[in-house]
Design an enzyme around this catalytic site. Structure first.
Site, PDB file in Angstrom:
ATOM      1  CD  GLU A 185      -3.205  -1.117   1.944  1.00  0.00           C
ATOM      2  OE1 GLU A 185      -3.360   0.152   3.208  1.00  0.00           O
ATOM      3  OE2 GLU A 185      -4.199  -1.687   1.758  1.00  0.00           O
ATOM      4  CD  GLU A 206      -3.504  -5.761   2.961  1.00  0.00           C
ATOM      5  OE1 GLU A 206      -4.862  -5.464   3.658  1.00  0.00           O
ATOM      6  OE2 GLU A 206      -2.451  -6.007   3.355  1.00  0.00           O
TER       7      GLU A 206
HETATM    8  O1  AHR Z   1      -4.966  -6.021   6.889  1.00  0.00           O
HETATM    9  C1  AHR Z   1      -4.692  -4.885   7.932  1.00  0.00           C
HETATM   10  C2  AHR Z   1      -4.082  -3.601   7.216  1.00  0.00           C
HETATM   11  O2  AHR Z   1      -4.906  -3.915   5.778  1.00  0.00           O
HETATM   12  C3  AHR Z   1      -2.366  -4.352   6.056  1.00  0.00           C
HETATM   13  O3  AHR Z   1      -1.618  -3.329   7.858  1.00  0.00           O
HETATM   14  C4  AHR Z   1      -2.705  -3.232   5.529  1.00  0.00           C
HETATM   15  O4  AHR Z   1      -2.436  -3.255   4.383  1.00  0.00           O
HETATM   16  C5  AHR Z   1      -4.381  -2.838   5.055  1.00  0.00           C
HETATM   17  O5  AHR Z   1      -4.662  -0.728   5.414  1.00  0.00           O
END
Ligand code: AHR
Length: 490
Positions: A172, A291
């Site tokens: 990110e 994610e």
């Molecule tokens: O999964 C939790 C968090 O969400 C991770 O650390 C990050 O990459 C995202 O914002």
């Protein structure tokens, strides 16, 4: 209501990469400490890994696990987690305001992943870390021996290289919250150079560049274009992240959120293809949705957690039955894009926005979202098929008119599997199948996840309140997740 489902063997979407059923373990909250690792727990093995948790992870059939972050990775010095445990530093971990003891690092995690029958998907630090440090980590993990770094791994108990194939170039990096946040131009250059060095060390690896943290980022779209402009030839995948929630307690709308995921994937595909055309490239950029999940229940509680604790109970969403329906719709959406989305990681795996929960020192159990993931992972492997469902639509608020039944058909060498969610809050749907090209089909199993109470949860005290039951082979009950398996002879 009637739902007529059409699929024809001659019209596949594509092969499902097993990595579509990936997950994620971050050094965050109780994912590692008190989650997968708890020396002294009655089920702990000789390395301190909880066997009860390993058993649930193995049931989920997760072929790859992203590690060690997440936001955590952007401040991480990977060498802290290697060598003699007593000498490893305790650090102030700035992504989650916690204390990191470094008792688990890459050597331990590789060993855990093997026990979990999974592969590691390793992220390198491109926040505060350099391309050279990223190359060093590849050398430590994958170089056979005879160099300082690879011999260090051998001395640390791993004679054989780990052979980690899939690598994330940071996390990110478009997000202002990220430690070492970069502009698209800065990140694109760093990703290009990191990938170059990492692939010089091990040319067999594949790497994922960071796309946007979610489609609502102000920079979404331009970020992807600028990053790809600088590293298109050096990277193999572009990442997408997305989390959903029912903050306004509007279940009908919430059940429509897979439309957002679908639109996000289509947009990123279009951007990648535009870059391909502009560059006159032969290379197709694949996607890694590394994610995705529901995340909102724990937001308020997290604001009250005191900083600088070891393994504080952060992001411990307790998932409701309706969350499981949403996870089901999101899984179906990923499968519908399996020609392009080759990797996806349910974020995360244990305790932190996770299908598996533990009590430190106590039991572990499956949350509601465990079930659709388990059933898809176990049975929706092989080839996804273009699937049309004729059914009524309903008003899903900001997502507009949505089909009441979301479904996909998947085939493997012996079976055709249907995954289906009936989003209607009122009406059952009678499933009418028109499956062409497999000859005679016989039903092997209809498993259904259903609860009268949309807010029902599984807890340590009632771990099996929500779990699949046998269905009648044709009725998709109102608000239910369904797995139907058919054997074919042709
Ligand atoms: O999964 C939790 C968090 O969400 C991770 O650390 C990050 O990459 C995202 O914002």
């Amino acid at each position: 209501m009637r739902a007529k489902l059409f699929a024809n063997r001659a019209f596949p979407i594509g092969e499902i990469d097993p990595r579509l059923y990936g997950s994620f373990i971050e050094h965050l909250g109780r994912a590692v400490y008190g989650g997968i690792y708890e020396p002294g727990h009655p089920t702990a093995d000789e390395e301190g890994f909880r066997r009860d948790v390993l058993d649930l992870v193995k049931r989920l059939g997760v072929p790859i696990v992203r590690y060690p972050g997440g936001n955590f990775v952007s401040g991480y010095r990977w060498e802290d987690g290697t060598g003699e445990k007593a000498k490893r530093p305790r650090r102030a971990e700035l992504a989650w305001n916690s204390i990191e003891t470094n008792q688990v690092g890459i050597d331990e995690f590789q060993s855990w992943a093997k026990k979990a029958e999974s592969q590691v998907m390793m992220a390198v630090n491109l926040g505060t870390g350099t391309p050279r440090e990223a190359g060093d980590l590849v050398e430590y993990c994958n170089f056979p021996g005879g160099t300082e770094l690879s011999d260090r791994r051998r001395n640390n108990g791993h004679e054989q290289p780990f052979g980690i194939h899939t690598w994330c170039l940071g996390n990110e990096m478009d997000g202002p919250w990220q430690i070492g946040h970069k502009t698209a131009e800065e990140y694109g250059r760093a990703a290009c150079e990191a990938s170059k060095i990492m692939k010089l060390v091990d040319p067999s690896i594949e790497v994922i560049a960071c796309g946007s943290s979610h489609s609502g980022m102000d920079t979404f779209g331009r970020w992807e274009m600028e990053v790809l402009d600088r590293c298109y030839d050096q990277v193999d995948y572009l990442s997408l992240h997305s989390y959903y929630g029912n903050r306004s307690n509007d279940t009908a709308e919430y059940l429509g959120c897979s439309r957002d995921m679908d639109g996000f994937i289509r947009s990123v595909e279009a951007i990648c293809d535009a870059m391909k055309a502009v560059r006159r490239s032969d290379k197709t950029m694949y996607l890694s949705f590394d994610e995705w999940n529901v995340w909102f229940h724990s937001n308020d509680a997290d604001l009250k957690i005191a900083p600088w604790q070891v393994a504080p109970p952060l992001l411990e969403d307790v998932y409701t039955f309706e969350d499981a329906l949403v996870v089901g719709c999101l899984l179906i959406t990923l499968l519908k894009h399996c020609d392009r989305v080759k990797i996806a990681c349910l974020a995360q795996l244990v305790n932190v926005i996770a299908p598996i929960m533990t009590e430190t020192g106590g039991s572990c159990w499956a949350q509601t979202i465990f079930w659709p993931f388990l059933q898809a992972s176990a049975h929706a492997r092989g080839r996804a098929l273009q699937t049309r469902v004729d059914c009524p639509t309903y008003n899903a608020g900001k997502y507009g008119a949505m089909p009441t039944v979301e479904a996909i058909a998947v085939e493997n060498e012996k079976e055709v599997t249907i995954l289906a969610v009936n989003r209607s809050l009122e009406e059952d749907a009678e499933l009418d199948l028109d499956l062409q090209g497999w000859g005679k089909l016989s039903l092997i199993e209809h498993s259904q996840l259903y609860s009268e109470d949309l807010k029902a949860v599984n807890t340590a005290e009632s771990p099996e309140r929500v779990k699949p039951e046998t269905g009648d082979g044709k009725t998709l009950r109102r608000h239910s997740w369904n797995l139907l398996r058919y054997k074919y002879e042709a």
